[in-house]
Design a protein around this motif. Structure first.
Motif, PDB file in Angstrom:
ATOM      1  N   GLU A 141       0.833  -1.206   0.000  1.00 42.13           N
ATOM      2  CA  GLU A 141       0.000   0.000   0.000  1.00 42.13           C
ATOM      3  C   GLU A 141       0.872   1.261   0.000  1.00 42.13           C
ATOM      4  O   GLU A 141       2.042   1.229   0.369  1.00 42.13           O
ATOM      5  N   VAL A 142       0.265   2.364  -0.414  1.00 43.87           N
ATOM      6  CA  VAL A 142       0.946   3.652  -0.340  1.00 43.87           C
ATOM      7  C   VAL A 142       1.045   4.056   1.132  1.00 43.87           C
ATOM      8  O   VAL A 142       0.045   3.992   1.856  1.00 43.87           O
ATOM      9  N   PRO A 143       2.238   4.456   1.617  1.00 42.69           N
ATOM     10  CA  PRO A 143       2.384   4.795   3.042  1.00 42.69           C
ATOM     11  C   PRO A 143       1.479   5.946   3.456  1.00 42.69           C
ATOM     12  O   PRO A 143       1.369   6.956   2.763  1.00 42.69           O
ATOM     13  N   SER A 144       0.839   5.780   4.573  1.00 43.29           N
ATOM     14  CA  SER A 144       0.043   6.820   5.222  1.00 43.29           C
ATOM     15  C   SER A 144      -0.154   6.361   6.656  1.00 43.29           C
ATOM     16  O   SER A 144      -0.013   5.173   6.959  1.00 43.29           O
ATOM     17  N   LEU A 145      -0.464   7.297   7.517  1.00 42.61           N
ATOM     18  CA  LEU A 145      -0.691   6.916   8.908  1.00 42.61           C
ATOM     19  C   LEU A 145      -1.845   5.933   9.006  1.00 42.61           C
ATOM     20  O   LEU A 145      -1.779   4.943   9.739  1.00 42.61           O
ATOM     21  N   ASP A 146      -2.901   6.185   8.237  1.00 40.49           N
ATOM     22  CA  ASP A 146      -4.063   5.287   8.267  1.00 40.49           C
ATOM     23  C   ASP A 146      -3.679   3.875   7.826  1.00 40.49           C
ATOM     24  O   ASP A 146      -4.078   2.887   8.447  1.00 40.49           O
ATOM     25  N   ALA A 147      -2.880   3.768   6.764  1.00 39.45           N
ATOM     26  CA  ALA A 147      -2.458   2.447   6.283  1.00 39.45           C
ATOM     27  C   ALA A 147      -1.598   1.735   7.318  1.00 39.45           C
ATOM     28  O   ALA A 147      -1.720   0.518   7.522  1.00 39.45           O
ATOM     29  N   ILE A 148      -0.728   2.495   7.999  1.00 37.52           N
ATOM     30  CA  ILE A 148       0.143   1.899   9.023  1.00 37.52           C
ATOM     31  C   ILE A 148      -0.680   1.347  10.176  1.00 37.52           C
ATOM     32  O   ILE A 148      -0.444   0.238  10.657  1.00 37.52           O
ATOM     33  N   LEU A 149      -1.674   2.126  10.618  1.00 38.98           N
ATOM     34  CA  LEU A 149      -2.477   1.716  11.768  1.00 38.98           C
ATOM     35  C   LEU A 149      -3.347   0.509  11.458  1.00 38.98           C
ATOM     36  O   LEU A 149      -3.782  -0.199  12.375  1.00 38.98           O
ATOM     37  N   HIS A 150      -3.622   0.262  10.182  1.00 36.06           N
ATOM     38  CA  HIS A 150      -4.479  -0.861   9.819  1.00 36.06           C
ATOM     39  C   HIS A 150      -3.694  -2.022   9.202  1.00 36.06           C
ATOM     40  O   HIS A 150      -4.267  -2.927   8.611  1.00 36.06           O
ATOM     41  N   SER A 151      -2.361  -1.975   9.380  1.00 32.88           N
ATOM     42  CA  SER A 151      -1.547  -3.013   8.751  1.00 32.88           C
ATOM     43  C   SER A 151      -1.286  -4.209   9.652  1.00 32.88           C
ATOM     44  O   SER A 151      -0.653  -5.155   9.223  1.00 32.88           O
ATOM     45  N   GLY A 152      -1.742  -4.174  10.910  1.00 28.77           N
ATOM     46  CA  GLY A 152      -1.494  -5.183  11.938  1.00 28.77           C
ATOM     47  C   GLY A 152      -0.812  -6.453  11.496  1.00 28.77           C
ATOM     48  O   GLY A 152      -1.230  -7.112  10.576  1.00 28.77           O
ATOM     49  N   ASN A 153       0.291  -6.809  12.140  1.00 23.30           N
ATOM     50  CA  ASN A 153       1.039  -7.985  11.706  1.00 23.30           C
ATOM     51  C   ASN A 153       0.996  -9.154  12.685  1.00 23.30           C
ATOM     52  O   ASN A 153       1.504 -10.221  12.389  1.00 23.30           O
ATOM     53  N   GLY A 154       0.442  -8.926  13.864  1.00 26.40           N
ATOM     54  CA  GLY A 154       0.308 -10.021  14.824  1.00 26.40           C
ATOM     55  C   GLY A 154       1.624 -10.524  15.386  1.00 26.40           C
ATOM     56  O   GLY A 154       1.713 -11.653  15.847  1.00 26.40           O
ATOM     57  N   LYS A 155       2.666  -9.716  15.361  1.00 30.59           N
ATOM     58  CA  LYS A 155       3.976 -10.151  15.848  1.00 30.59           C
ATOM     59  C   LYS A 155       4.416  -9.349  17.070  1.00 30.59           C
ATOM     60  O   LYS A 155       5.595  -9.126  17.286  1.00 30.59           O
ATOM     61  N   ARG A 156       3.495  -8.898  17.838  1.00 28.31           N
ATOM     62  CA  ARG A 156       3.760  -8.165  19.082  1.00 28.31           C
ATOM     63  C   ARG A 156       4.500  -6.854  18.836  1.00 28.31           C
ATOM     64  O   ARG A 156       5.112  -6.300  19.739  1.00 28.31           O
ATOM     65  N   ILE A 157       4.456  -6.357  17.611  1.00 25.44           N
ATOM     66  CA  ILE A 157       5.032  -5.044  17.302  1.00 25.44           C
ATOM     67  C   ILE A 157       3.887  -4.073  17.083  1.00 25.44           C
ATOM     68  O   ILE A 157       3.019  -4.305  16.249  1.00 25.44           O
ATOM     69  N   LEU A 158       3.881  -2.994  17.842  1.00 27.66           N
ATOM     70  CA  LEU A 158       2.817  -1.996  17.706  1.00 27.66           C
ATOM     71  C   LEU A 158       3.406  -0.700  17.172  1.00 27.66           C
ATOM     72  O   LEU A 158       4.336  -0.138  17.747  1.00 27.66           O
ATOM     73  N   LEU A 159       2.880  -0.242  16.054  1.00 28.47           N
ATOM     74  CA  LEU A 159       3.208   1.078  15.538  1.00 28.47           C
ATOM     75  C   LEU A 159       2.020   1.983  15.803  1.00 28.47           C
ATOM     76  O   LEU A 159       0.894   1.666  15.402  1.00 28.47           O
ATOM     77  N   ARG A 160       2.273   3.111  16.476  1.00 27.79           N
ATOM     78  CA  ARG A 160       1.167   4.017  16.799  1.00 27.79           C
ATOM     79  C   ARG A 160       1.673   5.448  16.891  1.00 27.79           C
ATOM     80  O   ARG A 160       2.851   5.689  17.184  1.00 27.79           O
ATOM     81  N   GLU A 224       2.598  14.376   6.497  1.00 33.18           N
ATOM     82  CA  GLU A 224       1.864  13.944   5.311  1.00 33.18           C
ATOM     83  C   GLU A 224       1.408  15.134   4.465  1.00 33.18           C
ATOM     84  O   GLU A 224       0.400  15.070   3.783  1.00 33.18           O
ATOM     85  N   GLU A 225       2.185  16.232   4.532  1.00 31.69           N
ATOM     86  CA  GLU A 225       1.838  17.404   3.724  1.00 31.69           C
ATOM     87  C   GLU A 225       1.997  17.118   2.233  1.00 31.69           C
ATOM     88  O   GLU A 225       1.177  17.514   1.410  1.00 31.69           O
ATOM     89  N   LYS A 226       3.075  16.430   1.887  1.00 30.43           N
ATOM     90  CA  LYS A 226       3.332  16.087   0.483  1.00 30.43           C
ATOM     91  C   LYS A 226       3.721  14.613   0.424  1.00 30.43           C
ATOM     92  O   LYS A 226       4.894  14.264   0.303  1.00 30.43           O
ATOM     93  N   GLY A 227       2.743  13.756   0.517  1.00 30.50           N
ATOM     94  CA  GLY A 227       3.038  12.335   0.619  1.00 30.50           C
ATOM     95  C   GLY A 227       3.434  11.996   2.046  1.00 30.50           C
ATOM     96  O   GLY A 227       3.192  12.777   2.974  1.00 30.50           O
ATOM     97  N   PHE A 228       4.073  10.858   2.252  1.00 33.52           N
ATOM     98  CA  PHE A 228       4.483  10.422   3.590  1.00 33.52           C
ATOM     99  C   PHE A 228       5.993  10.603   3.708  1.00 33.52           C
ATOM    100  O   PHE A 228       6.770   9.827   3.159  1.00 33.52           O
TER     101      PHE A 228
END
Length: 374
Positions: A141-160, A224-228
């Motif tokens: 996916e194109v990087p964005s905060l929304d995409a990052i928050l919904h990318s969940g990987n289930g490996k005990r790593i939290l990006l927030r 995110e002014e001009k992309g990520f």
């Protein structure tokens, strides 16, 4: 025309000039800047009949330089109305600011140039090149905060995204990383990160945390002014792939980008922050066209434990044989940005073999992180 330093309650008077000259800046960013950054900064202006035509802002930072904490000023907002350019107003402002900072015994001042050619004649030289990073989503996916928050990987790593309540925790993490990796960096307490968070939000961004078991292992400033866009990440050693495991791939580009120029101010203060690789003792005569108090003989004596700096006036007929060096060349040498041979070539100066051997025993201040925006 009158050159003066504004009173704190007059700082807002420079906003119209900022809006005219830096018209790419958003209202949100200027609202942030004129409520947060102008509370404790200094602003020099040139005005006529009460109307400001030129300005220069000095934003205060506390730096870690070697083993010492020292004050400094980050020069920003250097601007002149179009119809008043080419009259030397910027030169007057820079010279006044530089002299005033010298009286405060600040080791150096720094800025991010729009064009290095503007500041080169004013004794500024590059000291720091920033690593450039690109971000990609692991899932394509194109990087964005929304995409990052919904990318969940289930490996005990939290990006927030960080909250204001995280700032004390972030500051403790960052200080631990910075003191191990760098010689020069801005001291980052909780207030620094609280301000940075507001700054990033004014640019549609924030601070991204990488956590495992509720412990911060990495931080990343983004907007995110001009992309990520991302700035140099700080990561706990051993967790270099923490963001990738969280679904965000960070790729460092091959070339660094020259980013920060500096100008030495109070030479003794900067030298006193330095250390030696081995015993050394030497002298030089500094040539500074703006800060006349710097034009004297400097005697350096040091070892791995400490360094002593003494100065004396240049006595007529008693300075023969002492190496002369410009403040420009000294800046590049002390920050280790270029080799002595390259400095000789570019600054058109000649150093004796004895001087080169002796000054090479100083540990250059070349492990730097100065990636502030304002």
């Amino acid at each position: 025309m009158i050159l003066r330093k504004l009173k704190a309650n007059e700082h807002v008077l420079t906003r119209p000039l900022w809006e005219r000259v830096f018209d790419e800046d958003t209202t949100e960013f200027l609202d942030y800047y004129y409520t947060s950054k102008t509370e404790d900064n200094e602003i020099y202006v040139i005005e006529k009949d009460g109307e400001i035509h030129s300005m220069l802002h000095l934003n205060p930072y506390v730096l870690q330089i070697g083993k010492k904490e020292e004050g400094s000023r980050y020069i920003v907002g250097v601007a002149t109305d179009r119809m008043y350019r080419g009259q030397g107003q910027m030169t007057e402002l820079l010279r006044k600011a530089v002299r005033d900072m010298y009286t405060k015994k600040l080791p150096f001042t720094f800025l991010m140039p729009a064009d290095e050619k503007i500041y080169y004649p004013h004794d500024f030289r590059f000291v720091y090149a920033a690593e450039q990073w690109e971000a990609f989503m692991a899932n394509g996916e194109v990087p964005s905060l929304d995409a990052i928050l919904h990318s969940g990987n289930g490996k005990r790593i939290l990006l927030r995204p960080a909250l204001a309540s995280d700032c004390k925790k972030i500051a403790a993490f960052a200080e631990h990383i910075l003191e191990e990796k760098y010689q020069i960096y801005v001291k980052r307490d909780w207030l620094y990160y609280e301000t940075l968070l507001r700054e990033q939000k004014s640019q549609k961004g924030g601070i991204l945390l990488a956590e495992t078991d509720d412990e911060i292992k990495g931080i990343l400033v983004f907007d995110e002014e001009k992309g990520f866009s991302v700035r140099e990440p700080l990561v706990e050693p051993g967790y270099e792939d923490i963001f990738e495991k969280g679904g965000l791939i960070l790729k460092k580009q091959e070339k660094k980008k020259p980013m920060i120029m500096a100008r030495i101010l109070h030479v003794e203060s900067l030298l006193s922050c330095m250390a030696c690789d081995e015993d050394t003792e030497f002298q030089f005569i500094l040539v500074d066209p703006v800060i006349r108090e710097n034009n004297k003989i400097f005697s350096i004596k040091g070892n791995k434990e400490h360094l002593v700096v003494r100065t004396k006036p240049i006595a007529k007929g008693k300075s023969d044989g002492i190496q002369m060096i410009s403040v420009d060349a000294l800046t590049t040498i002390l920050f280790g940005y270029k080799s002595l041979e390259k400095v000789e070539e570019e600054e058109q100066e000649k150093f004796s073999a004895e001087f080169k051997e002796s000054i090479s025993k100083l540990q250059p201040l070349n492990r730097i992180l100065l990636n502030e925006i304002v």
